[in-house]
Motif scaffolding. Structure first.
Motif, mmCIF file in Angstrom:
data_model
loop_
_atom_site.group_PDB
_atom_site.id
_atom_site.type_symbol
_atom_site.label_atom_id
_atom_site.label_comp_id
_atom_site.label_asym_id
_atom_site.label_seq_id
_atom_site.Cartn_x
_atom_site.Cartn_y
_atom_site.Cartn_z
ATOM 1 N N VAL A 44 1.118 17.526 35.487
ATOM 2 C CA VAL A 44 2.348 18.320 35.407
ATOM 3 C C VAL A 44 2.379 19.114 34.105
ATOM 4 O O VAL A 44 2.060 18.588 33.030
ATOM 5 N N LEU A 45 2.795 20.374 34.197
ATOM 6 C CA LEU A 45 2.952 21.246 33.032
ATOM 7 C C LEU A 45 4.419 21.579 32.822
ATOM 8 O O LEU A 45 5.123 21.926 33.773
ATOM 9 N N ASP A 46 4.878 21.485 31.577
ATOM 10 C CA ASP A 46 6.203 21.989 31.201
ATOM 11 C C ASP A 46 5.980 23.167 30.266
ATOM 12 O O ASP A 46 5.536 22.998 29.126
ATOM 13 N N PHE A 47 6.276 24.360 30.750
ATOM 14 C CA PHE A 47 6.074 25.583 29.969
ATOM 15 C C PHE A 47 7.334 25.859 29.161
ATOM 16 O O PHE A 47 8.409 26.074 29.711
ATOM 17 N N GLY A 48 7.193 25.851 27.826
ATOM 18 C CA GLY A 48 8.360 26.007 26.957
ATOM 19 C C GLY A 48 9.108 24.702 26.821
ATOM 20 O O GLY A 48 10.314 24.622 27.050
ATOM 21 N N VAL A 94 0.895 26.250 21.627
ATOM 22 C CA VAL A 94 -0.092 27.259 22.008
ATOM 23 C C VAL A 94 0.636 28.525 22.451
ATOM 24 O O VAL A 94 1.751 28.471 22.974
ATOM 25 N N ALA A 95 0.002 29.657 22.228
ATOM 26 C CA ALA A 95 0.593 30.937 22.594
ATOM 27 C C ALA A 95 0.038 31.474 23.901
ATOM 28 O O ALA A 95 0.555 32.448 24.437
ATOM 29 N N ASP A 96 -1.000 30.829 24.433
ATOM 30 C CA ASP A 96 -1.654 31.329 25.632
ATOM 31 C C ASP A 96 -2.080 30.145 26.488
ATOM 32 O O ASP A 96 -2.797 29.255 26.014
ATOM 33 N N LEU A 97 -1.659 30.115 27.751
ATOM 34 C CA LEU A 97 -2.002 29.002 28.638
ATOM 35 C C LEU A 97 -3.498 28.812 28.786
ATOM 36 O O LEU A 97 -3.981 27.703 29.005
ATOM 37 N N PHE A 104 -3.237 22.316 36.816
ATOM 38 C CA PHE A 104 -2.098 21.446 37.094
ATOM 39 C C PHE A 104 -1.709 21.533 38.566
ATOM 40 O O PHE A 104 -1.922 22.542 39.230
ATOM 41 N N ASP A 105 -1.107 20.446 39.045
ATOM 42 C CA ASP A 105 -0.586 20.401 40.404
ATOM 43 C C ASP A 105 0.817 20.979 40.495
ATOM 44 O O ASP A 105 1.251 21.449 41.560
ATOM 45 N N LEU A 106 1.538 20.949 39.381
ATOM 46 C CA LEU A 106 2.966 21.249 39.368
ATOM 47 C C LEU A 106 3.345 21.775 37.992
ATOM 48 O O LEU A 106 2.821 21.296 36.982
ATOM 49 N N ALA A 107 4.241 22.752 37.948
ATOM 50 C CA ALA A 107 4.671 23.309 36.664
ATOM 51 C C ALA A 107 6.174 23.551 36.671
ATOM 52 O O ALA A 107 6.775 23.782 37.727
ATOM 53 N N PHE A 108 6.757 23.500 35.479
ATOM 54 C CA PHE A 108 8.198 23.677 35.311
ATOM 55 C C PHE A 108 8.479 24.550 34.093
ATOM 56 O O PHE A 108 7.705 24.585 33.132
ATOM 57 N N SER A 109 9.628 25.207 34.142
ATOM 58 C CA SER A 109 10.235 25.744 32.918
ATOM 59 C C SER A 109 11.742 25.734 33.106
ATOM 60 O O SER A 109 12.238 25.919 34.217
ATOM 61 N N HIS A 110 12.448 25.479 32.021
ATOM 62 C CA HIS A 110 13.911 25.480 32.075
ATOM 63 C C HIS A 110 14.443 26.398 30.987
ATOM 64 O O HIS A 110 14.198 26.178 29.797
ATOM 65 N N GLU A 111 15.142 27.433 31.386
ATOM 66 C CA GLU A 111 15.724 28.431 30.485
ATOM 67 C C GLU A 111 14.682 28.961 29.496
ATOM 68 O O GLU A 111 14.902 29.021 28.285
ATOM 69 N N ALA A 127 -0.675 31.391 37.424
ATOM 70 C CA ALA A 127 -1.652 31.359 38.512
ATOM 71 C C ALA A 127 -3.006 30.836 38.040
ATOM 72 O O ALA A 127 -3.722 30.165 38.783
ATOM 73 N N SER A 128 -3.349 31.111 36.791
ATOM 74 C CA SER A 128 -4.663 30.702 36.280
ATOM 75 C C SER A 128 -4.764 29.198 36.027
ATOM 76 O O SER A 128 -5.872 28.666 35.953
ATOM 77 N N VAL A 129 -3.625 28.515 35.905
ATOM 78 C CA VAL A 129 -3.679 27.076 35.608
ATOM 79 C C VAL A 129 -3.099 26.209 36.732
ATOM 80 O O VAL A 129 -3.226 24.987 36.693
ATOM 81 N N LEU A 130 -2.468 26.836 37.734
ATOM 82 C CA LEU A 130 -1.839 26.083 38.820
ATOM 83 C C LEU A 130 -2.776 26.051 40.026
ATOM 84 O O LEU A 130 -3.306 27.077 40.443
ATOM 85 N N LYS A 131 -2.963 24.875 40.590
ATOM 86 C CA LYS A 131 -3.844 24.737 41.739
ATOM 87 C C LYS A 131 -3.259 25.459 42.952
ATOM 88 O O LYS A 131 -2.031 25.559 43.095
#
Length: 225
Positions: A44-48, A94-97, A104-111, A127-131
């Motif tokens: 699982v990825l949490d972006f931000g 990190v500034a770049d995924l 990752f199988d799943l990703a999230f971001s909140h606000e 798209a480059s990191v999500l299956k």
């Protein structure tokens, strides 16, 4: 969202530290709304991720195989790392995924998505990191289709350490459709109990708070083709 690391998101440290307490009830609703129920084999990825509260709550409610939280704000990531308490989560500034070198199988971001200047680039990076077939859930009530956004945007810009763009629902959805995603959205807090706290800087009344969370707090589901 800028493409370089920063020290903190805001010029007001107390505002940043209060986000975990303010957002926990929303994160619970977010977790209950997603399609995936068993995360035991998922990455699982949490972006931000800010100070890491969402991934900690997600693991406690639906344990996953591994989690990664990324953020531009180094101090927030340091706090997140200190608070993970043995959970299988890695937090990174990190500034770049692409720097992660992981999928990752799943990703999230909140606000977070409303702060991203280049939505097409963001869609390409997700798209480059999500299956294939994986979902990216992005939640925001900060968009120009909300009646409150015109008053919110200058307030957020006043304490933010980065520029605040002016995206609408169509800007977000079209960027991800062009990026190879199937896009759907839900007014996912429509049935939740919403804390009523009286007038505030952002909500002139409890009725406007209710209207915002019930109708303009949106859960985007972007499914990678």
């Amino acid at each position: 969202m800028v493409n370089q690391l920063i020290n903190t998101w805001t010029r007001e440290p107390l505002e940043e530290s209060s986000m975990t307490a303010d957002h926990t009830w929303i994160w619970r609703e977010m977790i209950s709304a997603i399609d995936e129920k068993d995360l035991s084999k998922q990455r699982v990825l949490d972006f931000g991720c800010n100070q890491g509260g969402f991934l900690r709550l997600l693991f406690d409610q639906r344990p996953f195989a591994a989690g990664v939280g990324i953020d531009l704000a180094q101090k927030a990531v340091d706090i997140a790392e200190a608070r993970k308490e043995g959970r299988p989560i890695d937090y990174s500034a990190v500034a770049d995924l692409v720097e992660l070198g992981e999928t990752f199988d799943l990703a999230f971001s909140h606000e977070v998505i409303y702060l991203i200047e280049d939505l097409a680039r963001h869609a390409a990076q997700i798209a480059s990191v999500l299956k294939p077939g994986g979902n990216y859930y992005a939640v925001t009530c900060c968009h120009k289709d909300s009646p409150l956004w015109a008053s919110w945007r200058p307030k957020i810009q006043a304490f933010s350490n980065i520029n605040v763009p002016d995206h609408g629902v169509e800007d977000i959805s079209s960027a991800f459709r062009r990026g190879g995603f199937d896009v759907a959205v839900s007014r996912f807090l429509a049935s939740a109990f919403i804390p009523l706290e009286g007038p505030s800087e952002y909500f002139p009344s409890d009725v406007e708070r209710l209207e915002c969370y019930a109708n303009w707090k949106l859960l985007f589901r972007m499914t990678r083709s």
